[in-house]
Enzyme design. Structure first.
Site, PDB file in Angstrom:
ATOM      1  N   ALA A  13      98.936 110.940 -27.716  1.00 19.51           N
ATOM      2  CA  ALA A  13      99.088 111.141 -26.271  1.00 19.51           C
ATOM      3  C   ALA A  13      98.897 109.838 -25.514  1.00 19.51           C
ATOM      4  CB  ALA A  13      98.099 112.200 -25.774  1.00 19.51           C
ATOM      5  N   ALA A  16     103.924 106.523 -25.344  1.00 19.75           N
ATOM      6  CA  ALA A  16     105.118 107.126 -25.943  1.00 19.75           C
ATOM      7  C   ALA A  16     104.990 108.640 -26.025  1.00 19.75           C
ATOM      8  CB  ALA A  16     105.367 106.535 -27.327  1.00 19.75           C
ATOM      9  N   HIS A 233      98.584  87.521 -31.892  1.00 20.03           N
ATOM     10  CA  HIS A 233      98.622  87.097 -30.490  1.00 20.03           C
ATOM     11  C   HIS A 233      97.836  85.798 -30.375  1.00 20.03           C
ATOM     12  CE1 HIS A 233      98.412  87.040 -26.160  1.00 20.03           C
ATOM     13  NE2 HIS A 233      99.176  88.124 -26.097  1.00 20.03           N
ATOM     14  N   ARG A 249      99.101  83.005 -18.980  1.00 22.62           N
ATOM     15  CA  ARG A 249     100.052  81.905 -19.077  1.00 22.62           C
ATOM     16  C   ARG A 249     101.263  82.145 -18.182  1.00 22.62           C
ATOM     17  NH1 ARG A 249     101.299  82.349 -24.769  1.00 22.62           N
ATOM     18  NH2 ARG A 249     100.040  84.228 -24.794  1.00 22.62           N
ATOM     19  N   LEU A 397     105.450  97.774 -23.890  1.00 22.96           N
ATOM     20  CA  LEU A 397     105.193  98.832 -22.915  1.00 22.96           C
ATOM     21  C   LEU A 397     106.499  99.474 -22.467  1.00 22.96           C
ATOM     22  CD1 LEU A 397     102.306  97.460 -20.630  1.00 22.96           C
ATOM     23  CD2 LEU A 397     102.199  99.300 -22.318  1.00 22.96           C
TER      24      LEU A 397
END
EC number: 1.3.5.1
Length: 598
Positions: A13, A16, A233, A249, A397
């Site tokens: 949940a 998506a 990352h 950045r 996202l």
């Protein structure tokens, strides 16, 4: 065991899963939807995303530009028809979120503000300060409450899916609050269970991101695609892995080594741009794979800063000023102060790369359906072919809502056209799941799930990190094989019914070990360097389009290591070329314009 009858079951949940539930409810108001999550929806990992969501919105931007940035960023391993579909769908979803109440940050004239993210040559990342994931998730959760046909099963842990006659027909879950089991029948199932970052020791992921959905689909014969591509990352906090968003950045933050030197100009992302110049020219906004790899080279050269939590470089935001930092990056200021005792207004933030995102996942087609009829997947757990060998920041996202909607709509259609299931066959499968659970609970062993998990994380970091060698990957494979044998002797010491985390963590670990094996086996067999998969072995240091412009498919093998196959990459309009950034990209852009103008 209780039984609940639904038309559609959605596992997860987060962004998506909620978007899929809303799409299904809108597609057919009579549809009965079960939404199952092992946490309360607002605790899903989507909430941790800080930076933004990509969508073309400016006049000087275009779908073609977004397409090119994504395909090049993915080192040409993206399915190009999927990327085309995605970039054209993003603006619709961002606008829809706004209509549902998502508070996008705005410019003084009232228009939506956008910032640039790594690997994107134009500003197209919509954001809500530096809590974009929170606001998107809250908006989706709030919207889902309007639909009474969506029945939530919060704090329910899915043990397995039910498959009858080649079609997904539901699942069995444990009610964590009571310790009881529930069988949820449905004509279609959507996996929206997130990634698998917790297979690494240091990562940006929440504790729930353990690869459950991937593991379940894998054991039912659905291949996991491109699992060797795990994104690091470049700006995680040392020790914790807490993420300093790429938005830092995007707002103009810079990265420097121990000498105060903006070192990225030495790695194909320069030349150095003076502070205050257009931020979309900043070398710090290169793609994540290349920026993380640059850290590794600086570390090898002795130009990083040694700290008790490991070697770091600095993310410097001081030149942005207190007003801008408090307005555009307030959460980052809080996190830096809380976790490393640094005030970004006054001093630079120590950072180092940390495992962040799983580019691979459950193989699906363009409609998000897997090889099992009625089993769909969306979000980070899936591999629809969008990200290729390296995801661009802010595409994830957007992916949640674009493909969450697509999965919800197509799963609804699949559910409505399906014949009734064989109830007795589903009951028999559910009893088998229950028996396996009881066997695990009573297992007499000597091994601790916590120790196995820790050793897995360390081994994956050493063998499947930013740079890889055959020797280190083989050590990881050997270690994983050992850990899987030891996992058979795990002892569960807590036999209580209510929130038995000892049991749940053990089940999660089983999925994580399967996923880790897929990652390591896929990696050692890809004898090239592409995107997030970089090898130091002789003959493997360059991209090899002749032999490896293809997807890796890892299939479940009950007798041991996963079986690997390969499939072609769909190239529709952008043939493979060299990835260029910084000054080299500017020169190429100038040359292209001159040729176009004759």
């Amino acid at each position: 065991m209780q039984t609940f009858n639904a038309d559609l079951a959605i596992i997860g949940a987060g962004g998506a899963g909620l978007r899929a539930a809303i799409a299904a409810a809108e597609a057919n108001p009579q549809l009965k939807i079960a939404l199952i999550s092992k946490v309360y929806p607002m605790r899903s990992h989507t909430v941790a995303a800080e930076g933004g969501s990509a969508a073309v919105t400016q006049d000087h931007d275009s779908f073609d530009f977004h397409f090119h940035d994504t395909v090049a960023g993915g080192d040409w391993l993206c399915e190009q028809d999927v990327v085309d579909q995605f970039v054209q769908s993003c603006p619709r979803e961002m606008t829809q979120l706004e209509q549902w109440g998502c508070p996008w940050s705005r410019k003084p004239d009232g228009s939506v503000n956008v910032r640039r993210f790594g690997g994107m040559k134009i500003e197209r990342t919509w954001f809500a300060a530096d809590k974009t994931g929170f606001h998107m998730l809250h908006t989706l959760f709030q919207t889902s409450l309007k639909y009474p046909q969506i029945q939530r099963f919060d704090e329910h842990f899915v043990l397995d899916i039910l498959v009858d006659d080649g079609q997904a027909r539901g699942l069995v879950a444990i009610n964590m609050m009571e310790g009881t089991l529930v069988q949820i029948r449905a004509n279609a199932v959507i996996m929206a269970t997130g990634g698998a970052g917790r297979v690494y020791r240091y990562n940006t992921n929440g504790g729930i991101v353990t690869g459950d959905g991937m593991g379940m689909a894998f054991r039912h014969g659905v291949p996991l695609r491109d699992m060797e591509f795990v994104q690091y990352h470049p700006t995680g906090l040392p020790g914790s892995g807490i993420l300093m968003t790429e938005g830092c950045r995007g707002e103009g933050g810079i990265m420097v080594n121990k000498d105060g030197y903006r070192y990225l100009q030495d790695y194909g992302m320069g030349p150095e741009t003076p502070l205050g110049q257009p931020k979309n020219k900043y070398m710090e906004l290169g793609p994540r794979d290349k920026v993380s790899q640059a850290f590794w080279h600086e570390w090898r050269a002795g130009r990083t800063i040694s700290t008790p939590l490991g070697d770091v470089v600095y993310l410097d935001l001081r030149h942005l000023g207190e007003k801008k930092l408090k307005e555009r990056l307030p959460f980052i200021c809080e996190l830096a102060q809380a976790y490393v005792g640094v005030d970004p207004v006054k001093e630079p933030i120590p950072i180092r790369p940390t495992a962040h995102y799983t580019m691979g996942g459950i193989e699906t087609d363009q409609q998000c359906e897997t090889r099992i009829k009625g089993l769909f997947a969306a979000g980070e757990c899936s591999s629809v072919g969008l990200h290729g060998a390296n995801r661009l920041g802010s595409n994830s996202l957007a992916e949640l809502v674009v493909f969450g909607r697509i999965a919800g709509e197509h799963a609804t259609q699949r559910s409505l056209e399906s014949a009734p299931a064989n109830a007795s066959a589903l009951d028999a499968q559910a009893r088998d799941v229950e028996q396996r659970l009881h066997t695990l609970m009573k297992q007499e062993g000597t091994e601790s799930w916590a120790k196995i998990r820790d050793e897995m994380g360390i081994s994956m970091e050493e063998g499947c990190g930013i740079y890889r060698t055959t020797e280190l990957m083989q050590k990881t494979l050997d270690k994983l094989a050992e850990l899987k044998e030891r996992f058979k002797r795990v002892k569960i010491t807590d036999h209580s019914s209510v929130f038995n985390t000892d049991l749940l963590y053990t089940i999660e670990l089983g999925h994580s070990l399967d996923v880790a094996q897929c990652m390591a086996h896929s990696a050692i067999n890809r004898k090239e360097s592409r995107g997030a998969h970089q090898r130091l072995d002789e003959g493997c240091t360059e991209r090899d389009d002749v032999n490896f412009l293809k997807h890796t498919l890892a299939f479940y093998n009950p007798e041991g290591a996963p079986r690997l196959e390969y499939s072609d990459v769909k190239i529709t309009k952008l043939p493979p070329a060299k990835r260029v950034y910084g000054g080299e990209a500017d020169a190429q852009e100038k040359s292209d314009k001159e040729q176009a103008n004759g």
